[in-house]
Design an enzyme around this catalytic site. Structure first.
Site, PDB file in Angstrom:
ATOM      1  N   LYS A  30      -7.783   9.733   4.524  1.00  0.00           N
ATOM      2  CA  LYS A  30      -8.321   8.395   4.820  1.00  0.00           C
ATOM      3  C   LYS A  30      -8.668   8.283   6.308  1.00  0.00           C
ATOM      4  O   LYS A  30      -9.690   7.704   6.682  1.00  0.00           O
ATOM      5  CB  LYS A  30      -7.300   7.311   4.419  1.00  0.00           C
ATOM      6  CG  LYS A  30      -7.201   7.146   2.900  1.00  0.00           C
ATOM      7  CD  LYS A  30      -5.965   6.371   2.449  1.00  0.00           C
ATOM      8  CE  LYS A  30      -5.847   6.451   0.919  1.00  0.00           C
ATOM      9  NZ  LYS A  30      -4.592   5.956   0.372  1.00  0.00           N
ATOM     10  N   GLN A  73       0.832   2.866   2.030  1.00  0.00           N
ATOM     11  CA  GLN A  73       0.717   3.908   1.002  1.00  0.00           C
ATOM     12  C   GLN A  73       1.883   3.827   0.018  1.00  0.00           C
ATOM     13  O   GLN A  73       3.041   3.778   0.407  1.00  0.00           O
ATOM     14  CB  GLN A  73       0.681   5.289   1.688  1.00  0.00           C
ATOM     15  CG  GLN A  73       0.486   6.465   0.748  1.00  0.00           C
ATOM     16  CD  GLN A  73      -0.897   6.524   0.108  1.00  0.00           C
ATOM     17  OE1 GLN A  73      -1.877   6.035   0.662  1.00  0.00           O
ATOM     18  NE2 GLN A  73      -0.974   7.103  -1.069  1.00  0.00           N
ATOM     19  N   ASP A 131      -6.660  -2.860  -0.059  1.00  0.00           N
ATOM     20  CA  ASP A 131      -6.358  -2.323  -1.394  1.00  0.00           C
ATOM     21  C   ASP A 131      -6.703  -3.350  -2.486  1.00  0.00           C
ATOM     22  O   ASP A 131      -6.902  -2.988  -3.637  1.00  0.00           O
ATOM     23  CB  ASP A 131      -4.848  -2.042  -1.522  1.00  0.00           C
ATOM     24  CG  ASP A 131      -4.463  -0.606  -1.207  1.00  0.00           C
ATOM     25  OD1 ASP A 131      -5.251   0.303  -1.528  1.00  0.00           O
ATOM     26  OD2 ASP A 131      -3.365  -0.402  -0.667  1.00  0.00           O
TER      27      ASP A 131
HETATM   28  N1  GUN Z   1      -0.883   5.383  -3.796  1.00  0.00           N
HETATM   29  C1  GUN Z   1      -1.652   5.908  -4.772  1.00  0.00           C
HETATM   30  N2  GUN Z   1      -2.809   5.228  -4.895  1.00  0.00           N
HETATM   31  C2  GUN Z   1      -2.766   4.251  -3.970  1.00  0.00           C
HETATM   32  C3  GUN Z   1      -3.676   3.222  -3.600  1.00  0.00           C
HETATM   33  O1  GUN Z   1      -4.756   3.055  -4.171  1.00  0.00           O
HETATM   34  N3  GUN Z   1      -3.276   2.420  -2.573  1.00  0.00           N
HETATM   35  C4  GUN Z   1      -2.088   2.573  -1.943  1.00  0.00           C
HETATM   36  N4  GUN Z   1      -1.800   1.725  -0.965  1.00  0.00           N
HETATM   37  N5  GUN Z   1      -1.214   3.514  -2.268  1.00  0.00           N
HETATM   38  C5  GUN Z   1      -1.571   4.356  -3.273  1.00  0.00           C
END
Ligand code: GUN
Length: 295
Positions: free
Chosen positions: A52, A96, A119
């Site tokens: 990311k 995360q 998100d």
């Molecule tokens: N862990 C796995 N997928 C995601 C996601 O889309 N967002 C976040 N914040 N954590 C994740």
């Protein structure tokens, strides 16, 4: 001929389409900024977070990279979220998942400023999505919607079957597909682990979105001809010489039946990453009042 929908290509188009907006925001004094918070030692999560950051750097989005000891008390994470909420230079916050067992995930999601919740998991943003007035569409289902549009798949009036009912993918995906707007207006069925006769539901589907987290569970013999198959699954499975990533769809057999299908890897995954950038740019635009054309 079955079309293989190339997620890398569509994601690149999205990233390219964001650059002018990012440059415009930066020129007017607002550099979009995404903060990530990692509170686990899971190597996969660490890889996702570092990807990311790399994605952000490539398009000119600034980042903050916060790592917390997984043994730290929940209050350490709450304090971090509070600081990021209050920081005017941060536009998007991504905590995360998964979090350690002693941290209540729902409490964390509620604590993130909904205007920075890139998100789209805050209850306010979930409610807005369900009510048909989304602020941030969750990245994976939003990416699926963009993939369908890029492949000229008409959702209006189509029978769509979503397999999986997670908060991250299945539920928001179904909500997007039923919206009265572009990329919606589909007659949508949500199937899950307790669904009786999944095959009957799949046989009627024009569009299948597989997001159950079960490797290879959807096979070609479960589909009628001419189905568009979107595979959200990312499952690491053991092989004779190590391991590999596979989807929830058995690609080889499904390809024989589908009119279009996404591969794993190289389908939905890159789109999820691109839509996080999209949401971060939207957050910066909304916050600054500087209009940006989003791709
Ligand atoms: N862990 C796995 N997928 C995601 C996601 O889309 N967002 C976040 N914040 N954590 C994740």
């Amino acid at each position: 001929m079955t079309e293989i929908i190339d997620g890398n290509e569509v994601a690149q188009e999205i990233r390219d389409g964001l650059v002018a907006g990012i440059d415009g925001l930066t020129d007017s004094g607002t550099t979009p900024c995404l903060a990530t918070v990692l509170m686990n030692n899971d190597p996969a999560s660490q890889t996702y977070v570092s990807m990311k950051h790399k994605d952000c750097e490539e398009v000119g989005i600034a980042t903050r990279d916060i790592e917390l000891d997984p043994e730290a008390p929940a209050s350490a994470l709450f304090d971090t979220v509070d600081e990021l909420n209050a920081d005017p230079e941060v536009h998007g916050i991504l905590v995360q998942m998964p979090l350690p067992d002693h941290v209540d995930e729902r409490e964390v999601l509620r604590r993130i400023d909904p205007a920075k919740d890139v998100d789209g998991f805050h209850p306010e943003n979930v409610g807005r999505l369900v009510a048909g007035n989304p602020r941030f569409k969750p990245c994976t289902p939003h990416g699926v919607q963009k993939l369908l549009a890029a492949a000229d798949v008409e959702t209006e009036g189509a029978n769509a079957v979503v397999v999986g009912r997670s908060n991250i993918v299945g539920k928001p995906m179904a909500n997007l597909l039923i919206q009265k707007s572009d990329g919606g207006n589909a007659t949508t069925t949500v199937c899950h682990s307790r669904t009786d006769d999944l095959e009957a539901k799949l046989r009627d589907a024009d569009i299948v979105v597989a997001a159950a987290g079960v490797p290879g569970m959807i096979t070609g013999n479960m589909l009628s001809g001419d189905t568009v198959v979107i595979d959200v699954g990312i499952n690491r499975v053991e092989t004779d010489d190590g391991s590999e990533l596979v989807g929830d769809v058995d690609f080889e057999s499904a390809k024989q039946k589908a009119s279009a299908i996404t591969p794993v890897p190289g389908g939905v995954g890159p789109m999820t990453r691109a839509m996080l950038l999209w949401n971060t740019v939207k957050a910066a635009s909304d916050e600054s009042g500087v209009d940006v054309e989003l791709p």
